[in-house]
Design an enzyme around this catalytic site. Structure first.
Site, PDB file in Angstrom:
ATOM      1  CB  ALA A  32      -0.920  -0.013   1.212  1.00  0.00           C
ATOM      2  CB  THR A  36       0.722   6.677   0.667  1.00  0.00           C
ATOM      3  OG1 THR A  36       2.132   6.673   0.469  1.00  0.00           O
ATOM      4  CG2 THR A  36       0.321   5.485   1.512  1.00  0.00           C
ATOM      5  CG  ASP A 112      -3.613   0.765  -6.286  1.00  0.00           C
ATOM      6  OD1 ASP A 112      -2.995   0.193  -7.209  1.00  0.00           O
ATOM      7  OD2 ASP A 112      -3.020   1.243  -5.297  1.00  0.00           O
ATOM      8  CG  HIS A 129      -3.910  -9.007  -0.884  1.00  0.00           C
ATOM      9  ND1 HIS A 129      -3.192  -8.190  -0.061  1.00  0.00           N
ATOM     10  CD2 HIS A 129      -3.526 -10.265  -0.555  1.00  0.00           C
ATOM     11  CE1 HIS A 129      -2.403  -8.915   0.733  1.00  0.00           C
ATOM     12  NE2 HIS A 129      -2.594 -10.169   0.443  1.00  0.00           N
ATOM     13  CB  CYS A 162     -23.063 -12.884 -12.504  1.00  0.00           C
ATOM     14  SG  CYS A 162     -21.975 -13.678 -13.702  1.00  0.00           S
ATOM     15  CB  SER A 204       3.725  -3.166   7.207  1.00  0.00           C
ATOM     16  OG  SER A 204       2.650  -3.984   6.789  1.00  0.00           O
TER      17      SER A 204
HETATM   18  P1  NAD Z   1       0.519  -1.683   4.964  1.00  0.00           P
HETATM   19  O1  NAD Z   1      -0.527  -0.633   5.052  1.00  0.00           O
HETATM   20  O2  NAD Z   1       0.524  -2.776   5.954  1.00  0.00           O
HETATM   21  O3  NAD Z   1       1.968  -1.015   5.028  1.00  0.00           O
HETATM   22  C1  NAD Z   1       2.322   0.041   4.205  1.00  0.00           C
HETATM   23  C2  NAD Z   1       3.748   0.442   4.546  1.00  0.00           C
HETATM   24  O4  NAD Z   1       4.150   1.419   3.612  1.00  0.00           O
HETATM   25  C3  NAD Z   1       3.913   1.038   5.944  1.00  0.00           C
HETATM   26  O5  NAD Z   1       4.977   0.382   6.627  1.00  0.00           O
HETATM   27  C4  NAD Z   1       4.244   2.513   5.682  1.00  0.00           C
HETATM   28  O6  NAD Z   1       5.166   3.055   6.583  1.00  0.00           O
HETATM   29  C5  NAD Z   1       4.843   2.456   4.300  1.00  0.00           C
HETATM   30  N1  NAD Z   1       4.626   3.659   3.496  1.00  0.00           N
HETATM   31  C6  NAD Z   1       3.508   4.400   3.390  1.00  0.00           C
HETATM   32  N2  NAD Z   1       3.678   5.384   2.494  1.00  0.00           N
HETATM   33  C7  NAD Z   1       4.961   5.269   2.033  1.00  0.00           C
HETATM   34  C8  NAD Z   1       5.725   6.001   1.089  1.00  0.00           C
HETATM   35  N3  NAD Z   1       5.242   7.063   0.430  1.00  0.00           N
HETATM   36  N4  NAD Z   1       6.987   5.590   0.857  1.00  0.00           N
HETATM   37  C9  NAD Z   1       7.533   4.527   1.528  1.00  0.00           C
HETATM   38  N5  NAD Z   1       6.852   3.800   2.428  1.00  0.00           N
HETATM   39  C10 NAD Z   1       5.565   4.169   2.660  1.00  0.00           C
HETATM   40  O7  NAD Z   1       0.448  -2.210   3.486  1.00  0.00           O
HETATM   41  P2  NAD Z   1       0.665  -3.648   2.925  1.00  0.00           P
HETATM   42  O8  NAD Z   1       1.913  -4.240   3.461  1.00  0.00           O
HETATM   43  O9  NAD Z   1       0.490  -3.523   1.482  1.00  0.00           O
HETATM   44  O10 NAD Z   1      -0.558  -4.532   3.511  1.00  0.00           O
HETATM   45  C11 NAD Z   1      -1.859  -4.046   3.777  1.00  0.00           C
HETATM   46  C12 NAD Z   1      -2.983  -4.680   2.987  1.00  0.00           C
HETATM   47  O11 NAD Z   1      -3.910  -3.664   2.703  1.00  0.00           O
HETATM   48  C13 NAD Z   1      -2.575  -5.206   1.667  1.00  0.00           C
HETATM   49  O12 NAD Z   1      -2.834  -6.535   1.734  1.00  0.00           O
HETATM   50  C14 NAD Z   1      -3.475  -4.549   0.613  1.00  0.00           C
HETATM   51  O13 NAD Z   1      -4.303  -5.533   0.017  1.00  0.00           O
HETATM   52  C15 NAD Z   1      -4.385  -3.658   1.363  1.00  0.00           C
HETATM   53  N6  NAD Z   1      -4.406  -2.247   0.922  1.00  0.00           N
HETATM   54  C16 NAD Z   1      -4.257  -1.914  -0.388  1.00  0.00           C
HETATM   55  C17 NAD Z   1      -4.262  -0.579  -0.781  1.00  0.00           C
HETATM   56  C18 NAD Z   1      -4.097  -0.237  -2.239  1.00  0.00           C
HETATM   57  O14 NAD Z   1      -4.473  -1.012  -3.109  1.00  0.00           O
HETATM   58  N7  NAD Z   1      -3.505   0.925  -2.561  1.00  0.00           N
HETATM   59  C19 NAD Z   1      -4.407   0.419   0.177  1.00  0.00           C
HETATM   60  C20 NAD Z   1      -4.576   0.041   1.525  1.00  0.00           C
HETATM   61  C21 NAD Z   1      -4.560  -1.305   1.882  1.00  0.00           C
END
Ligand code: NAD
Length: 262
Positions: A32, A36, A112, A129, A162, A204
């Site tokens: 994720a 961000t 996404d 996922h 569907c 993470s």
């Molecule tokens: P996570 O939310 O557990 O961890 C995200 C990590 O990214 C954190 O440790 C954070 O410090 C770091 N981070 C955030 N912004 C950053 C940046 N700009 N640069 C560097 N590091 C940054 O995410 P995960 O490990 O992907 O697991 C969470 C679950 O949530 C996933 O399984 C996913 O399916 C889902 N998810 C997906 C999305 C998406 O599709 N964009 C968004 C939220 C959650």
């Protein structure tokens, strides 16, 4: 406590560039955190939903008519936001690596679709996922593109069906507690075994079994780079750890690789 910087220091960047130069089969593992900077919150960062709200899991989501209607009514409000999100410098830098014949695939925990929107061929993205751009029917698991259902929902249908078999539709994304899609995980395992360098970006690394993939890559001889704002449990087995911003770090890294070419 490690300091978070915009981009890593010169020594770390030089090490990252030399690892890239020596590699021919790079695999990215993204979470994720790479999205961000496109305005999509992560789960476990300081603003993440993990602490600020409930994440959808298999126990708190049911698929009865009322919960489906609630889901579609929420989703209707977010169609424009979902369609307007754009890939950022991090997604684009990975596409650059692919175009330089370095990157062989992206394993992502994200739903996404921004890697594909940035230009990665869909078959080179293993979505562990699922994807918010696809729906799944409850009876037979038919995959239906979400964009084709949007007009129905916008016209007021809060229980769209569907088009193939008429059964109710749900998001194709994997809820906490559900199994990962088999084909995507097997593809991810193959890439992890084939990689000579794995780059983890914005994860993470606490969600298993996805977080085991960098360990598999390491065991098969790949070098490991982790780019994440915060420390992760796999930092001790990484060759390079950059506690920095994903987009600026990846774009500087790829640009310096291009400059370092003879
Ligand atoms: P996570 O939310 O557990 O961890 C995200 C990590 O990214 C954190 O440790 C954070 O410090 C770091 N981070 C955030 N912004 C950053 C940046 N700009 N640069 C560097 N590091 C940054 O995410 P995960 O490990 O992907 O697991 C969470 C679950 O949530 C996933 O399984 C996913 O399916 C889902 N998810 C997906 C999305 C998406 O599709 N964009 C968004 C939220 C959650």
């Amino acid at each position: 406590m490690q300091e978070i910087t915009h981009i890593p220091d010169h020594t770390t960047r030089a090490r990252m560039v030399s690892l890239l130069r020596e590699s021919a089969a790079v695999v990215a593992f993204t979470g994720a955190g790479i999205s961000t900077e496109s305005g999509i919150p992560d789960y476990r960062g300081p603003q993440g939903r993990w602490t600020t709200g409930k994440v959808p899991n298999i126990r708190n989501v049911s698929f009865d008519l009322e919960s489906r209607q609630r889901y579609w009514s929420e989703r209707r409000k977010h169609f424009d936001f979902m369609a307007s999100r754009e890939p950022n410098a991090g997604h684009k830098a990975l596409v650059d690596l692919y175009r330089q014949d370095k990157l062989i695939g992206i394993i992502t925990q994200n739903i996404d679709g921004l890697h594909q929107k940035a230009g990665m061929p869909a078959e080179l993205v293993a979505e562990l996922h699922g994807s918010e751009h696809w729906l799944k029917c409850l009876a037979n698991g038919h995959l239906i593109e979400a964009a084709t259902i949007r007009p129905l929902v916008e016209a007021g249908d809060l229980d769209p069906r569907c088009p193939i078999c008429g059964s109710p539709l749900r998001a194709s994304t994997v809820l906490f507690g559900e199994a990962l899609p088999d084909a995507a995980f097997r593809q991810a395992e193959r890439w992890a075994q084939a990689a000579d360098l794995m780059i983890v970006v914005g994860s993470s690394l606490v969600v298993n079994p996805a977080a085991l993939l960098p360990v598999i890559a390491r065991r098969h001889g790949a070098r490991l780079v982790i780019v994440n704002r915060e420390p992760t449990p796999l930092d001790p087995i990484a060759d390079v750890v950059a506690n920095s911003e994903a987009g600026p770090t990846l774009s500087v890294w790829v640009a310096e690789l291009a400059e370092a070419r003879p």
